[in-house]
Design an enzyme around this catalytic site. Structure first.
Site, mmCIF file in Angstrom:
data_model
loop_
_atom_site.group_PDB
_atom_site.id
_atom_site.type_symbol
_atom_site.label_atom_id
_atom_site.label_comp_id
_atom_site.label_asym_id
_atom_site.label_seq_id
_atom_site.Cartn_x
_atom_site.Cartn_y
_atom_site.Cartn_z
ATOM 1 N N LYS A 201 0.804 -1.222 0.000
ATOM 2 C CA LYS A 201 0.000 0.000 0.000
ATOM 3 C C LYS A 201 0.843 1.280 0.000
ATOM 4 C CE LYS A 201 -2.293 -1.682 3.616
ATOM 5 N NZ LYS A 201 -3.299 -1.871 4.678
ATOM 6 N N ASP A 236 -5.858 -6.942 10.538
ATOM 7 C CA ASP A 236 -7.131 -6.198 10.606
ATOM 8 C C ASP A 236 -8.336 -7.061 10.229
ATOM 9 O OD1 ASP A 236 -6.276 -6.214 7.969
ATOM 10 O OD2 ASP A 236 -6.967 -4.180 7.539
HETATM 11 MG MG MG Z 1 -7.873 -0.439 8.068
#
Ligand code: MG
Ligand code: ADP
Length: 499
Positions: A201, A236
């Site tokens: 990312k 996550d």
């Molecule tokens: Mg997140």
């Protein structure tokens, strides 16, 4: 790791024709030498090609879902057996609802980090209170050193922990415990340790890859004199699954669609050959698929290939690059730029600002797609900003919308195929366990939350693949902020104190 072929031409800059010097306009706006360009029809051709190359008819979706299932099996069979890492989460027991006390969570996602505290009151009182704060990560820290990044985070955490009062009570003599959500690929080594495999990312922080990220955070907390202990390191998706399961026993899968994307699910330990017969007490565990690395059978356009080649991780995270929030806007930017260079999308003015990578963002696409005015006012103003004051007419606004739609449609539909890939793997292993009863897929992430068209495409792809009867049993549900509470719940489950 499979790689995709790269192209020989870059869409940025290749066809741009410099203006004649005597017509140089002011302030970043160039005029196009109209006679040298192809006609307006090339805009149409670029659009048609985009729609064609990014199309995801049912057979393509079916192939993607089947390939996802197969890659999952290959990754479970042997370490490194597939694009999908199928990482063991060491979470063998999900929250029961009996958790009590004050717990913290820290979520390091992509654009932000979030800190949260929750006071848990057990079965009766459940979540008594929560408080959270969000801090955006300065760009320079995304490519700085590991110490700089973790010091920044520990500092934010210390500031947050200082103001704890009201409904939040830490029993005397107890150390604060925190669930650390870290949404990057980590090879988990225990519930409270794990090695960062690589940044994704857009992060390229030096000195973290190959290290235990819990140790990185603990050291930074020590430097900040913050007395807190990481009791669970949680991906996550795993946090989202735990958080959603706290309220609903039918949750079996969690998917994040935000800056990046990932999914996890509940697996039987006897279906993981890599464990060589080692069973967890519960007979189950959560597997973090790291599905962003999936690449099999994804329809890619020249714009995807160019973006991939220019990325900091070429050939990697291909699924993520076609379906997640960080990239959808950038793909659209590349298409619109090409339409301005080769065609006349913006008339005679050249949209200089569109040559800047990532200058068009996914929330911009989303805002454009919400415009239902006749003259597409909002689309016009977003394009005006994105191009630094180049006007668009109605037909170019319509084209821009078609571009957004093609990219978002592919993204949503592929995400749906991925979900079916996971469900189908689980159902194949124990027939009827998924399709034959209510099964919940918990969703979180800014892209899913804020982009209705994306959500719609995803949902319809799932229905197309499963058929109407089975789809009735599959509930795809937003579990807002589930991952924060989930991480705190897992900190509670793994507390060093009696519970
Ligand atoms: Mg997140
Ligand atoms: P992260 O993935 O960084 O943990 P989020 O889950 O909040 O954080 O997702 C943020 C991402 O969601 C942004 O990078 C963006 O791509 C996407 N996003 C945020 N708002 C919108 C919006 N209004 N429309 C479409 N996408 C959005």
């Amino acid at each position: 790791m499979s790689s995709i072929p790269t192209t020989t031409t870059s869409s940025a800059g290749f066809f741009r024709i410099p203006p004649p010097p005597h017509r140089m306009p002011a302030a970043g706006v160039r005029m196009m030498a109209g006679a040298l360009r192809s006609s307006a029809s090339s805009v149409g051709t670029i659009l048609t090609n985009l729609q064609h190359e990014s199309a995801t008819p049912l057979p393509v979706l079916r192939h993607v879902a089947d390939a996802m299932t197969e890659d999952m099996r290959a990754g479970l069979a042997v370490e490194g057996g597939s694009d999908l890492k199928m990482i063991l989460s060491y979470v063998d027991a999900l929250p029961s609802g009996n958790e009590k006390g004050l717990f913290y969570a820290l979520d390091l996602g992509g654009t932000n980090f979030r800190v949260l505290r929750v006071q848990l009151g057990g079965k009766e009182e459940r979540v008594i209170a929560t408080e959270s704060e969000q801090v955006s990560i300065p760009k320079e820290l995304m490519s700085g050193t590991s110490e700089q990044l973790f010091d920044f985070i520990a500092n934010g955490l210390a500031t947050f922990a200082e103001v704890e009062g009201g409904n939040f009570r830490l029993p005397h003599g107890r150390q604060r415990e925190i669930g650390f959500t870290f949404s990057f690929p980590v090879m988990q080594t225990s519930i409270d340790s794990g090695i960062l495999m690589k940044w994704t990312k857009g992060f390229s922080v030096s000195g973290t890859a190959g290290r235990d990220v819990v140790a990185c955070l603990n050291e930074a907390m020590e430097r900040q004199a913050l007395d807190m202990r990481v009791s669970a390191l949680v991906n996550d998706t795993v946090g989202a699954l735990a958080g959603a399961r706290y309220w609903d026993d039918d949750v079996m899968v969690a998917v994040i669609l935000g800056t990046g994307t990932n999914a996890c699910y509940v697996e039987r330990t006897d279906a993981i050959p890599r464990l060589h017969g080692t069973m967890s007490a519960s007979g189950m565990t959560i597997i973090n698929t790291e599905w962003g690395a999936f690449s099999n059978g994804i329809p890619l356009t020249v714009f995807d290939k160019d973006m991939d080649a220019a990325s900091i991780n070429p050939g990697e995270q291909i699924f993520e690059k076609t379906i997640s929030g960080m990239y959808l806007g950038e793909i659209a930017r590349r298409v619109l730029l090409k339409m301005a260079e080769e065609g006349d999308l913006f008339g005679r003015r050249f949209p200089e600002k569109l040559t800047t990578p990532f200058s068009l963002r996914t929330p911009d696409l989303c805002a454009m797609q919400q415009d239902d005015s006749d003259d597409l006012q909002a689309v016009g103003s977003i394009l005006y900003n994105a191009t630094q004051k180049v006007e668009s007419n109605l037909s170019s606004r319509k084209v821009a919308l078609e571009v957004c739609d093609a990219i978002v449609k592919r993204g949503g539909r592929l995400a749906g195929a991925g979900i079916v890939g996971i469900l189908q793997k689980m159902d194949q292993d124990s027939k009827g366990s998924i399709y034959g009863k209510r099964t919940v897929v918990a969703m979180d992430g800014g892209l899913y939350e804020h982009y209705p068209q994306y959500r719609g495409y995803m949902q319809r792809a799932v229905e197309e693949l499963l058929g109407s009867e089975i789809s009735r049993n599959i509930v795809i549900e937003h579990s807002k902020d589930g991952s924060g509470i989930g991480a705190a719940l897992l900190a509670a489950t793994n507390s060093k104190y009696e519970h």
